[in-house]
Design an enzyme around this catalytic site. Structure first.
Site, PDB file in Angstrom:
ATOM      1  N   GLU A 186       0.818  -1.217   0.000  1.00  0.00           N
ATOM      2  CA  GLU A 186       0.000   0.000   0.000  1.00  0.00           C
ATOM      3  C   GLU A 186       0.848   1.262   0.000  1.00  0.00           C
ATOM      4  O   GLU A 186       0.505   2.248  -0.658  1.00  0.00           O
ATOM      5  CB  GLU A 186      -0.953  -0.001   1.202  1.00  0.00           C
ATOM      6  CG  GLU A 186      -2.051  -1.070   1.119  1.00  0.00           C
ATOM      7  CD  GLU A 186      -2.932  -0.932  -0.110  1.00  0.00           C
ATOM      8  OE1 GLU A 186      -2.993   0.153  -0.698  1.00  0.00           O
ATOM      9  OE2 GLU A 186      -3.560  -1.931  -0.495  1.00  0.00           O
ATOM     10  N   TYR A 226      -6.129   6.480   4.241  1.00  0.00           N
ATOM     11  CA  TYR A 226      -6.261   5.450   3.208  1.00  0.00           C
ATOM     12  C   TYR A 226      -5.521   4.165   3.576  1.00  0.00           C
ATOM     13  O   TYR A 226      -6.092   3.069   3.569  1.00  0.00           O
ATOM     14  CB  TYR A 226      -5.760   5.946   1.834  1.00  0.00           C
ATOM     15  CG  TYR A 226      -5.579   4.768   0.913  1.00  0.00           C
ATOM     16  CD1 TYR A 226      -6.677   4.171   0.322  1.00  0.00           C
ATOM     17  CD2 TYR A 226      -4.326   4.178   0.748  1.00  0.00           C
ATOM     18  CE1 TYR A 226      -6.549   3.024  -0.436  1.00  0.00           C
ATOM     19  CE2 TYR A 226      -4.181   3.030  -0.015  1.00  0.00           C
ATOM     20  CZ  TYR A 226      -5.295   2.453  -0.600  1.00  0.00           C
ATOM     21  OH  TYR A 226      -5.156   1.304  -1.328  1.00  0.00           O
ATOM     22  N   ASP A 256      -9.231   6.174  -1.972  1.00  0.00           N
ATOM     23  CA  ASP A 256      -8.153   6.706  -2.811  1.00  0.00           C
ATOM     24  C   ASP A 256      -8.773   7.420  -4.011  1.00  0.00           C
ATOM     25  O   ASP A 256      -9.994   7.619  -4.070  1.00  0.00           O
ATOM     26  CB  ASP A 256      -7.222   5.571  -3.245  1.00  0.00           C
ATOM     27  CG  ASP A 256      -7.883   4.660  -4.260  1.00  0.00           C
ATOM     28  OD1 ASP A 256      -9.135   4.682  -4.369  1.00  0.00           O
ATOM     29  OD2 ASP A 256      -7.171   3.932  -4.959  1.00  0.00           O
TER      30      ASP A 256
END
Length: 350
Positions: free
Chosen positions: A39, A122, A140
């Site tokens: 991520e 996020y 996102d």
DNA sequence: TAAACGTGGTT
DNA sequence: TAACCAAGTTT
């Protein structure tokens, strides 16, 4: 919320994702650390770019302990070329917090995981939902684009406060039985079908529940204001070689652009003086000869560098002089890699 | 909040 | 080509 087709929307999205999802390296694991690494790498970065970096990074740092104890210079070298280099230093800082404060177990709730360096709203939601199956939002750019169209949300997605609107929307729509597939489904849909331009609505699993499709507004959503123009800077860059074949190197400051990366000495161009004279004075180098190497333009997100590089023979008692082999162990930003490459080519011709 | 923070691909 | 875009966070 009043959205009438929540169950149908969830099922169509989740089933589509399970059927059509891409086979990506980080989808072979539920290790929270590995999901976390993926991520962070994927922030503002394309999937195709990330894949080789992800594979190499986990080879070098397979566990939180391995990353926590890594040398920063080696760490930066593994990130070389990926960009946004503060990401990897924040990641290591966050991992060290996990080792010290959480018995090396990545926290499984938003309050705790959000305290970690580099873990914003996020990334927190992504790790929680994908690794732990926790029904948390992970908003996102894809999610804002998809939901702005599905729900006809006209708020400007360039404004920070707009994200809260989408976080609430995601929680209202969340399939609490499949948080991972639901969140990833929204992002995958944005990446493969609900694209910024020319969305493939005829292939869309949630077309029947999409407000923008029904009203012919897909090309007008999301609403996003433009950015300001970038600042341009011109530098002269000097590759200085001494009689031992070593080159003069500098390490950039520990904060700001390309923090802690290495580079060749550079001097800002100015009409009022010779950059070469300025350089020889600043670095106390006696210049014996000079030859133009390469000019290039390097575009950052907010700055443009116009670089003119020169090969110089010189001597100095001060400064850091390193061999080619030593330099290749250092983290170099992309423009310096290009200049170094040109130096090696020119050198071979002698 | 707006700006800083990389790089490479696409239009 | 310039502008925009890509699984954002920090200050």
């Amino acid at each position: 919320m009043s959205y009438p087709y929540i169950k149908e929307f969830q099922n169509s999205l989740v089933e589509w994702f399970q059927r059509e999802k891409r086979d990506l390296p980080w989808r072979k694991t539920k290790d929270p650390y590995k999901i976390w690494v993926s991520e962070v790498m994927l922030q503002q970065t394309r999937v195709d770019t990330v894949i080789p970096y992800y594979e190499n990074f986990l080879e070098k740092f397979p566990t939180v302990e391995a990353l926590a104890t890594a040398e920063e210079e080696f760490l930066l070298k593994q990130w070389e070329g990926l960009g946004y280099y503060s990401r990897v230093r924040n990641l290591q800082a966050g991992v060290r917090e996990v080792v010290e404060n959480y018995h090396s177990i990545v926290p499984n709730n938003r309050a705790s995981i959000s305290t970690l360096k580099g873990v914003g709203p996020y990334t927190a939601g992504a790790v929680l939902s994908i690794a732990y199956g926790v029904p948390e939002h992970a908003v996102d750019g894809n999610v804002m684009r998809v939901l702005s169209r599905v729900l006809l949300i006209e708020d400007d997605i360039a404004l920070p406060k707009t994200k809260k609107v989408f976080e609430k929307a995601v929680m209202d729509l969340m399939d609490i039985k499949h948080p991972s597939d639901f969140n990833q489904g929204l992002m995958e849909l944005g990446a493969l079908v609900c694209t910024p331009t020319s969305p493939k609505c005829l292939l869309c699993p949630v077309r029947d529940y999409c407000g923008a499709f029904a009203e012919g507004q897909t090309s007008n959503l999301p609403v996003k204001t433009k950015k300001t123009k970038v600042k341009k800077l011109a530098y002269d860059v000097f590759i200085v070689e001494n009689d031992k074949g070593q080159l003069l190197m500098e390490k950039r400051p520990e904060s700001g652009l390309l923090a802690n990366m290495w580079e060749f000495p550079m001097v800002l161009e100015n009409e009022h003086y010779s950059a070469l004279a300025e350089f020889s004075q600043q670095y106390s180098v006696e210049v014996l000869g000079q030859e133009a190497l390469l000019t290039l333009k390097h575009v950052f997100s907010h700055i443009v560098w116009n670089l003119s590089s020169y090969y110089v023979q010189g001597e100095s008692k001060s400064g850091i002089w390193l061999s080619l082999e030593e330099i290749e162990q250092l983290p170099l930003a992309v423009p310096m890699q290009k200049i170094l490459q040109q130096y090696k080519i020119s050198r071979k011709k002698l």
